[in-house]
Design a protein around this motif. Structure first.
Motif, PDB file in Angstrom:
ATOM      1  N   ILE A  44       0.833  -1.202   0.000  1.00 51.22           N
ATOM      2  CA  ILE A  44       0.000   0.000   0.000  1.00 51.22           C
ATOM      3  C   ILE A  44       0.865   1.248   0.000  1.00 51.22           C
ATOM      4  O   ILE A  44       0.586   2.228  -0.720  1.00 51.22           O
ATOM      5  CB  ILE A  44      -0.961  -0.022   1.204  1.00 51.22           C
ATOM      6  N   GLU A  45       1.934   1.224   0.785  1.00 51.32           N
ATOM      7  CA  GLU A  45       2.842   2.378   0.818  1.00 51.32           C
ATOM      8  C   GLU A  45       3.474   2.610  -0.552  1.00 51.32           C
ATOM      9  O   GLU A  45       3.616   3.759  -1.006  1.00 51.32           O
ATOM     10  CB  GLU A  45       3.918   2.175   1.876  1.00 51.32           C
ATOM     11  N   ALA A  46       3.831   1.521  -1.247  1.00 49.17           N
ATOM     12  CA  ALA A  46       4.381   1.660  -2.600  1.00 49.17           C
ATOM     13  C   ALA A  46       3.344   2.249  -3.552  1.00 49.17           C
ATOM     14  O   ALA A  46       3.673   3.074  -4.415  1.00 49.17           O
ATOM     15  CB  ALA A  46       4.846   0.296  -3.108  1.00 49.17           C
ATOM     16  N   ARG A  47       2.082   1.823  -3.387  1.00 49.35           N
ATOM     17  CA  ARG A  47       1.017   2.387  -4.229  1.00 49.35           C
ATOM     18  C   ARG A  47       0.869   3.891  -4.011  1.00 49.35           C
ATOM     19  O   ARG A  47       0.766   4.662  -4.965  1.00 49.35           O
ATOM     20  CB  ARG A  47      -0.307   1.675  -3.961  1.00 49.35           C
ATOM     21  N   VAL A  48       0.847   4.294  -2.755  1.00 56.50           N
ATOM     22  CA  VAL A  48       0.677   5.711  -2.445  1.00 56.50           C
ATOM     23  C   VAL A  48       1.855   6.522  -2.979  1.00 56.50           C
ATOM     24  O   VAL A  48       1.669   7.545  -3.654  1.00 56.50           O
ATOM     25  CB  VAL A  48       0.517   5.904  -0.921  1.00 56.50           C
ATOM     26  N   SER A  49       3.064   6.051  -2.709  1.00 55.84           N
ATOM     27  CA  SER A  49       4.250   6.782  -3.142  1.00 55.84           C
ATOM     28  C   SER A  49       4.368   6.814  -4.661  1.00 55.84           C
ATOM     29  O   SER A  49       4.666   7.859  -5.261  1.00 55.84           O
ATOM     30  CB  SER A  49       5.502   6.140  -2.531  1.00 55.84           C
ATOM     31  N   GLY A  50       4.121   5.673  -5.296  1.00 55.17           N
ATOM     32  CA  GLY A  50       4.218   5.625  -6.758  1.00 55.17           C
ATOM     33  C   GLY A  50       3.166   6.481  -7.437  1.00 55.17           C
ATOM     34  O   GLY A  50       3.428   7.099  -8.483  1.00 55.17           O
ATOM     35  N   THR A  51       1.973   6.524  -6.866  1.00 52.45           N
ATOM     36  CA  THR A  51       0.923   7.382  -7.425  1.00 52.45           C
ATOM     37  C   THR A  51       1.317   8.853  -7.317  1.00 52.45           C
ATOM     38  O   THR A  51       1.074   9.645  -8.244  1.00 52.45           O
ATOM     39  CB  THR A  51      -0.411   7.122  -6.695  1.00 52.45           C
ATOM     40  N   GLN A  52       1.924   9.230  -6.205  1.00 45.74           N
ATOM     41  CA  GLN A  52       2.383  10.603  -6.041  1.00 45.74           C
ATOM     42  C   GLN A  52       3.443  10.945  -7.085  1.00 45.74           C
ATOM     43  O   GLN A  52       3.440  12.046  -7.656  1.00 45.74           O
ATOM     44  CB  GLN A  52       2.939  10.802  -4.632  1.00 45.74           C
ATOM     45  N   LYS A  53       4.354  10.013  -7.327  1.00 44.63           N
ATOM     46  CA  LYS A  53       5.377  10.238  -8.358  1.00 44.63           C
ATOM     47  C   LYS A  53       4.752  10.420  -9.738  1.00 44.63           C
ATOM     48  O   LYS A  53       5.146  11.295 -10.519  1.00 44.63           O
ATOM     49  CB  LYS A  53       6.368   9.075  -8.374  1.00 44.63           C
ATOM     50  N   ALA A  54       3.768   9.588 -10.037  1.00 42.71           N
ATOM     51  CA  ALA A  54       3.104   9.703 -11.337  1.00 42.71           C
ATOM     52  C   ALA A  54       2.331  11.017 -11.436  1.00 42.71           C
ATOM     53  O   ALA A  54       2.341  11.671 -12.500  1.00 42.71           O
ATOM     54  CB  ALA A  54       2.162   8.518 -11.544  1.00 42.71           C
TER      55      ALA A  54
END
Length: 361
Positions: free
Chosen positions: A345-355
């Motif tokens: 979930i943390e990877a999803r949140v962080s990756g979405t922010q990057k995108a």
């Protein structure tokens, strides 16, 4: 962040279930064995909900859920405490050979034993950010009715009662302050495996639309539908069904948000092209960017790249991200650790922010 500001950014949301902590799993067994009472179990449940909500917020999730910590399962929570059920209902086979079995309704009228607003209220007591609530779609519960009927309780009356209960389940959550309500519709793809003609799927969609039509356009904008090939004990029930057969019917559901399993798809570009064709401009599409069944934790960069690929097909102003599926849809599913789920979930949140930064959202 207000709801309007959130939806103008690149939203990211959990689907629902998160593996229960060991103490809650033991507590459920102790309650069944009679070695603890309901009050003692409720204290454990409150602790698990609080820890889940707080941990989601701590890793930056802009929307949280209770992680379905106290549901018996994502599908059967309305049946808790309901009489008139036999154990030998519809069997759901999974690819690894294990099965789940629904109960069979033996008498009417049908009423929910539990409504999901209780889970929402428990989460909102401890949440500092918006809370979404996952519900089971009425189409899934329609499978409770036996093929040979019930004397004195025709199928038509059962479906009318079911629609009333499903409406109540949704409306109570909207009225109680849910940021959004998500209908779990994993039976949609499965129906095409059981009935390749699509007749069962069309019946499912018609029933769900009967309920959705009872809400205003503004309310339907806060109602979403989640679809996946199932996820239980690291196995699926319908991943071999072509998404393209489902999507035209899926997007005919009169909901405002759609949460799609995608990270585990072997050909995501083909699916995204089909989504672009089948969906309409007023429907927001949340694409799955982490796979709960894969034990490897995705990197934020992998998530970012999956979002950027989706943005080639779906306008960023109607795009969002999610997990492919819940991490533990059934209370006894311990195939994924709690720490792994939160890391994904943390990877999803962080990756979405990057995108979002690259897309200028």
């Amino acid at each position: 962040m207000s709801a309007e500001e959130y939806l103008l950014s690149l939203p990211t949301e959990p689907i629902g279930s998160i593996p229960r902590p060991d103490y809650l799993l033991r507590g459920r067994g102790d309650l069944a064995a009679g070695t603890i009472d309901q009050a003692e179990f409720d204290a454990l449940a409150d602790r698990a909900v609080r820890e889940t909500v707080e941990r989601l917020a701590a890793i930056g999730s802009p929307v949280v859920t209770d992680g379905e910590q106290t549901k018996s399962s994502f599908m059967t929570y309305p049946l808790d405490g309901v009489d008139g059920l036999a154990p030998d209902g519809v069997v759901i086979p999974f690819a690894d050979g294990h099965v789940r079995m629904l109960p069979r309704l033996t008498t009417g009228p049908f009423r929910y034993g539990v409504h999901a607003v209780r889970y929402l209220q428990a989460a909102r007591k401890v949440a500092s950010v918006p809370v979404k609530q996952s519900l089971i779609a009425p189409s899934a519960l329609s499978l409770l009715y036996p093929a040979d009927g019930i004397d004195g309780y025709p199928r038509e009356q059962f479906l009318a009662d079911l629609a009333d209960e499903a409406e109540r389940d949704i409306r109570q959550c909207l009225d109680a302050g849910a940021d959004s309500v998500q209908l779990d519709f994993t039976e949609g793809r499965l129906s095409l495996k059981l009935d390749p003609s699509g007749g069962v799927l069309r019946d499912f969609v018609a029933l769900n639309n009967t309920v959705l039509d009872r809400f205003t356009p503004e309310e339907r904008a806060r109602i979403g539908v989640h679809t996946s090939p199932g996820g239980d004990q690291d196995s699926t029930h319908s991943l071999d069904v072509d998404y393209a057969e489902l999507l035209p019917q899926l997007f005919s559901l009169r909901a405002g948000r759609f949460y799609l399993q995608l990270a585990s798809e072997p050909d995501p570009d083909r699916v995204l092209a089909a989504v672009a064709e089948a969906s309409s401009p007023d429907q927001r599409v949340f694409v799955g960017v982490v796979d709960p069944i894969d034990p490897r934790v995705e990197t934020a960069e992998e998530v970012r790249d999956r979002v950027l690929r989706a943005a080639q097909y779906i306008s960023p102003d109607r795009l969002g991200t999610c997990d492919d599926c819940g991490f533990a849809p059934y209370a006894d599913d311990v195939s994924t650790s709690r720490d792994t789920a939160f890391a994904k979930i943390e990877a999803r949140v962080s990756g979405t922010q990057k995108a979002a930064a690259e897309l200028g959202c």
